[in-house]
Design an enzyme around this catalytic site. Structure first.
Site, PDB file in Angstrom:
ATOM      1  N   SER A  45     -61.521 -81.818 -10.422  1.00  0.00           N
ATOM      2  CA  SER A  45     -61.200 -81.580 -11.826  1.00  0.00           C
ATOM      3  C   SER A  45     -61.123 -82.843 -12.674  1.00  0.00           C
ATOM      4  O   SER A  45     -61.200 -82.769 -13.896  1.00  0.00           O
ATOM      5  CB  SER A  45     -59.894 -80.799 -11.965  1.00  0.00           C
ATOM      6  OG  SER A  45     -58.787 -81.615 -11.664  1.00  0.00           O
ATOM      7  N   LYS A  88     -53.900 -84.485 -14.399  1.00  0.00           N
ATOM      8  CA  LYS A  88     -54.741 -84.207 -15.569  1.00  0.00           C
ATOM      9  C   LYS A  88     -54.515 -85.305 -16.603  1.00  0.00           C
ATOM     10  O   LYS A  88     -53.629 -86.125 -16.487  1.00  0.00           O
ATOM     11  CB  LYS A  88     -54.386 -82.852 -16.209  1.00  0.00           C
ATOM     12  CG  LYS A  88     -54.438 -81.657 -15.295  1.00  0.00           C
ATOM     13  CD  LYS A  88     -55.821 -81.271 -14.892  1.00  0.00           C
ATOM     14  CE  LYS A  88     -55.780 -80.108 -13.898  1.00  0.00           C
ATOM     15  NZ  LYS A  88     -57.007 -79.935 -13.188  1.00  0.00           N
TER      16      LYS A  88
END
Length: 193
Positions: A45, A88
């Site tokens: 990701s 993230k």
């Protein structure tokens, strides 16, 4: 030749020095353990910034004196399952208005030119977001690999108390293209209010 009293004094001095050294080493290890944590990247990701199976150091003390900022890569407890840690990039901070239309991200009316995003996977599997306001003590986060990231677009904001720390260094493996300090991307957000 050294007398018995001089020898005893010398032994006490050596013992004191050894004890002080051991205490200092233990104190340093404690400080390092409190402020730094290693983290294993599991997934794609954050490509191309971070790669699957890399190891990074997270600065757990980074936000003691300052708030998390747009562009920071953070490790946090996943809001839907605090036993899981996610990594993230912060895109919007408390009070920001965020809109996402296909691959265009707009924060407070400013279109971001995100050079860290994976250009090889431009797919956005999530619906359009229009003028969503980031609440107090919350952060909107996204993976750099936008087509392959479960992030705030899917499950909402990250509460401030879930943030473990700021990712700062890739330390393993040695042969990757991003070994060392993670680049500062705050300039991408320089024109946001």
């Amino acid at each position: 030749m050294m007398g018995r009293e001089a020898r005893a004094t010398l032994i006490r001095l050596w013992a004191r020095q050894i004890l002080e050294t051991i205490t200092l080493v233990l104190l340093m290890l404690l400080i390092i353990r409190i402020t730094l944590q290693n983290f294993h990247i599991d997934g794609h990701s954050m490509e191309p910034t971070l790669h699957d199976q890399e190891y990074i150091l997270v600065n757990k003390a980074a936000y003691l004196l300052q708030e998390p900022a747009r562009g920071d890569i953070i490790v946090f407890q996943y809001p839907r399952n605090p036993q899981e840690n996610y990594i993230k990039r912060i895109i919007a901070t408390p009070g920001d208005r965020i809109s996402i239309q296909k691959n265009t991200v707009i924060v407070d009316g400013t279109t971001l030119h995100e050079r860290y995003v994976n250009k090889d996977d431009p797919y956005n599997p999530y619906p359009t977001i229009n003028q969503r306001v980031v609440g107090a003590n919350q952060y909107f986060v996204m993976g750099d690999n936008r087509g392959n990231s479960s992030d705030s677009r899917a499950w909402g904001m990250v509460p401030r108390q879930n943030i473990i720390g700021k990712a700062v260094v890739v330390y393993w493996p040695f042969d990757v293209d991003n070994f060392g300090l993670l680049p500062n991307m705050s300039d991408v957000f320089a024109h946001v209010r």
